[in-house]
Scaffold this motif. Structure first.
Motif, short mmCIF file in Angstrom:
data_model
loop_
_atom_site.label_atom_id
_atom_site.label_comp_id
_atom_site.label_asym_id
_atom_site.label_seq_id
_atom_site.Cartn_x
_atom_site.Cartn_y
_atom_site.Cartn_z
N ILE A 310 0.83 -1.21 0.00
CA ILE A 310 0.00 0.00 0.00
C ILE A 310 0.87 1.26 0.00
CG2 ILE A 310 -1.59 1.35 1.46
CD1 ILE A 310 -2.92 -1.35 2.19
N GLU A 311 1.97 1.20 0.74
CA GLU A 311 2.80 2.41 0.88
C GLU A 311 3.92 2.50 -0.16
OE1 GLU A 311 3.68 2.14 5.04
OE2 GLU A 311 1.70 2.95 5.60
N GLY A 312 3.98 1.56 -1.07
CA GLY A 312 4.98 1.62 -2.14
C GLY A 312 6.36 1.13 -1.74
N ASN A 313 6.43 0.29 -0.71
CA ASN A 313 7.71 -0.27 -0.29
C ASN A 313 7.81 -1.74 -0.70
OD1 ASN A 313 8.35 2.16 1.00
ND2 ASN A 313 7.12 1.54 2.78
N LYS A 314 9.05 -2.28 -0.58
CA LYS A 314 9.26 -3.69 -0.94
C LYS A 314 8.85 -4.57 0.24
CE LYS A 314 12.83 -6.57 -2.87
NZ LYS A 314 13.54 -7.58 -2.43
N PRO A 315 7.93 -5.51 0.03
CA PRO A 315 7.53 -6.35 1.16
C PRO A 315 8.57 -7.43 1.44
CG PRO A 315 6.39 -7.05 -0.82
CD PRO A 315 7.23 -5.85 -1.21
N VAL A 316 8.66 -7.85 2.70
CA VAL A 316 9.51 -8.99 3.05
C VAL A 316 8.63 -10.23 2.99
CG1 VAL A 316 10.89 -10.06 4.89
CG2 VAL A 316 10.93 -7.56 4.57
N LEU A 317 9.01 -11.19 2.14
CA LEU A 317 8.24 -12.43 2.02
C LEU A 317 9.18 -13.60 2.20
CD1 LEU A 317 6.20 -11.45 -1.17
CD2 LEU A 317 5.30 -11.55 1.16
N THR A 318 9.03 -14.35 3.30
CA THR A 318 9.85 -15.54 3.49
C THR A 318 8.92 -16.74 3.69
OG1 THR A 318 10.02 -15.11 5.85
CG2 THR A 318 11.83 -14.31 4.47
N TRP A 319 9.43 -17.92 3.32
CA TRP A 319 8.56 -19.11 3.24
C TRP A 319 9.21 -20.30 3.91
CZ3 TRP A 319 4.04 -17.72 1.06
CH2 TRP A 319 4.04 -16.57 0.25
N ASP A 320 8.39 -21.23 4.40
CA ASP A 320 8.95 -22.50 4.88
C ASP A 320 9.21 -23.39 3.65
OD1 ASP A 320 6.70 -23.94 4.08
OD2 ASP A 320 5.83 -24.05 6.10
N ASN A 321 9.95 -24.49 3.84
CA ASN A 321 10.18 -25.35 2.68
C ASN A 321 9.37 -26.64 2.78
OD1 ASN A 321 11.55 -26.57 4.65
ND2 ASN A 321 13.60 -26.24 3.79
N LYS A 322 8.20 -26.53 3.41
CA LYS A 322 7.32 -27.70 3.57
C LYS A 322 6.44 -27.88 2.33
CE LYS A 322 7.92 -28.82 7.95
NZ LYS A 322 8.51 -30.09 8.32
N CYS A 323 5.86 -29.08 2.23
CA CYS A 323 4.84 -29.34 1.22
C CYS A 323 3.49 -29.26 1.91
CB CYS A 323 5.01 -30.74 0.64
SG CYS A 323 6.58 -30.90 -0.23
N THR A 324 2.59 -28.46 1.36
CA THR A 324 1.29 -28.25 1.98
C THR A 324 0.17 -28.67 1.03
OG1 THR A 324 2.21 -26.44 3.25
CG2 THR A 324 -0.16 -26.51 3.09
N ILE A 325 -0.75 -29.46 1.59
CA ILE A 325 -1.90 -29.93 0.79
C ILE A 325 -3.17 -29.61 1.54
CG2 ILE A 325 -3.13 -32.11 0.23
CD1 ILE A 325 -0.64 -33.11 -1.05
N GLY A 326 -4.20 -29.20 0.80
CA GLY A 326 -5.49 -28.95 1.42
C GLY A 326 -6.59 -29.65 0.64
N ILE A 327 -7.53 -30.23 1.39
CA ILE A 327 -8.64 -30.97 0.78
C ILE A 327 -9.95 -30.26 1.11
CG2 ILE A 327 -9.88 -33.17 0.77
CD1 ILE A 327 -7.26 -34.52 1.67
N VAL A 328 -10.76 -30.02 0.08
CA VAL A 328 -12.08 -29.43 0.29
C VAL A 328 -13.07 -30.51 0.69
CG1 VAL A 328 -14.06 -28.32 -0.87
CG2 VAL A 328 -11.74 -27.54 -1.36
N MET A 329 -13.86 -30.25 1.71
CA MET A 329 -15.01 -31.10 2.02
C MET A 329 -16.25 -30.32 1.59
SD MET A 329 -13.79 -32.65 5.67
CE MET A 329 -14.96 -34.03 5.61
N ALA A 330 -16.96 -30.89 0.60
CA ALA A 330 -18.08 -30.17 -0.04
C ALA A 330 -19.40 -30.87 0.25
CB ALA A 330 -17.84 -30.08 -1.54
#
Ligand code: AMP
Ligand code: GLY
Length: 415
Positions: A310-330
């Protein structure tokens, strides 16, 4: 800081969850939210497109930041309206959100700036569209030029299906009065490339893949998404660089050049074809359910990242190195007709994002939508994460839910 999240699905639950981990955020509100979200945020009963009441609420509560989830809110100009009142909002303006709300706008932009996508023609006349389909190779892809809750795309295998789709869209105005885009059918695995964008600056998030079909093995009707996983082993470094340098960055620059600079999440729905990476669609917001597997991997502060954009700056984005899966229950019957109001037990263990739930009069969670829950698990491999997610799903008791068991399996199984 006080943050208001607009929306009430799994995506907004994941955004609220990420915000709840920020040391800067003291209060979170969600409009309208859902039963699961209410454990982390104060839910206020205002519709996501009710601009007037959302503004009044943000003003009266002195909200520091509004984060917009749904496309419908962006398309009615919620960000423009908030900014006009001096309220900080994360998301694109109405003009920039046309990259999602008008397929015609998006296709013309890509054509003008040589951004790789399927060849296309635009029609508002039924007879002309039919004549074009008659000389087009099959299958052919017919898209309604506007928001249609994921239902405005028909892949016609034969002429009769194409005729029916054109009749729905141009003669019977099933999604409203509008145009259609008819485009070349492309083949290859699809992937979702979400980036934080601030004008010409593009800051990629982790890649994810959605599963659109209702049943295992990619069978059954198209849905809003039945599961997702991140990262994506089938995307090589070369594919990634191509997607970033030939699609996402040029698109952000094109938006600036067109005097509609984009701020927010630009979502590239991309396909890895034999002739390179191509755009299937753009969205002007976080994907659902991709967000629910990508944000759990974020290890930096999301409030700071929103504010930086929003303010025009560079965001800091860091991530884990895990594998993530999500299942929808519909709900059984989804994406067609379904019933609501079935009690859900054990919906609190593990990492579960609620997509469509509410409380009944006894305080039980009950089903309240087509897609109801999104169950997430992380592990060192996708195969492990899939097993864990399925085990969590099996703990949830409800008489009216179904799910896919093979989310992510294409990435690690040989068929
Ligand atoms: P969209 O709403 O534009 O993302 O389209 C929904 C789904 O239809 C996509 O996720 C694709 O699976 C499929 N689709 C859309 N356009 C094409 C195309 N040109 N070729 C093949 N499949 C497509
Ligand atoms: N997962 C597709 C979308 O968010 O539109």
């Amino acid at each position: 800081m006080k943050v208001l999240v607009i929306g009430g699905g799994g995506r907004e639950h994941a955004i609220v969850h990420a915000l709840s981990k920020s040391s800067k955020v003291t209060e979170i509100y969600a409009a309208p939210g859902n039963a699961g979200i209410s454990k982390l945020a104060m839910c206020v009963n205002i519709k996501d497109t009710d601009v007037e009441n959302l503004i009044a609420f943000a003003k009266s509560e002195k909200i520091d930041l509004v984060v917009v989830g749904p496309e419908a809110s962006l398309a009615v100009g919620i960000v423009d309206a908030l900014n006009a009142e001096g309220i900080k909002a994360f998301g694109p303006t109405k003009a920039a959100a046309r990259i999602e709300s008008s397929k015609n706008f998006a296709k013309d932009l890509m054509s003008k700036y040589n951004i790789p996508t399927a060849r296309y023609e635009v029609f508002d006349n039924y007879e002309e569209a039919i004549s074009f389909v008659k000389i087009s190779p099959l299958p052919t892809v017919i898209k309604y030029d506007g928001l249609a809750a994921g239902k405005g795309v028909v892949i016609a295998e034969n002429y009769e299906q194409a005729e029916e789709a054109l009749k729905d869209m141009l003669l019977d105005d099933k999604y409203g009065k509008g145009k259609v885009v008819i485009e070349e059918y492309l083949e290859g695995p699809e992937f979702s490339f979400m980036c934080f964008v601030d004008g010409e600056n593009v800051y990629p998030l982790q890649l994810a893949q959605d599963h659109k079909r209702a049943y295992d093995g990619d069978k059954g009707p198209n849905t809003g998404g039945m599961g997702a996983y991140s990262p994506l082993p089938f995307i090589t470094e070369a594919d990634y660089n191509e997607a970033l340098n030939e699609i996402m960055i040029p698109t952000a620059k094109a938006m600036v050049n067109e005097d509609t600079p984009f701020k927010g999440v630009l979502y590239g729905g991309l396909m890895k074809t034999k002739k390179g990476v191509k755009v299937i669609e753009f969205n002007a917001r976080f994907g659902d359910p991709e967000t629910e597997v990508v944000l759990p991997r974020l290890t930096s502060d999301i409030y700071d990242a929103f504010m930086a954009i929003i303010e025009g700056n560079k965001p800091v984005l860091t991530w884990d190195n895990k594998c993530t899966i999500g299942i929808v229950m519909a709900s059984k019957g989804y994406p067609g007709d379904y019933k609501k109001g079935f009690v859900i037990e054990n919906a609190t263990s593990g990492n579960i994002y609620h997509m469509g739930t509410k409380f009944d009069e006894n305080g039980n969670y009950v089903t309240n939508g087509g897609r109801v829950l999104f169950v997430v698990a992380s592990a060192d491999t996708l195969e492990e994460a899939n097993k864990k997610a399925n085990a969590l799903v099996n703990e949830i008791k409800c008489d009216n839910l179904y799910h896919r068991t093979d989310i992510g399996a294409k990435a690690y199984k040989k068929f």
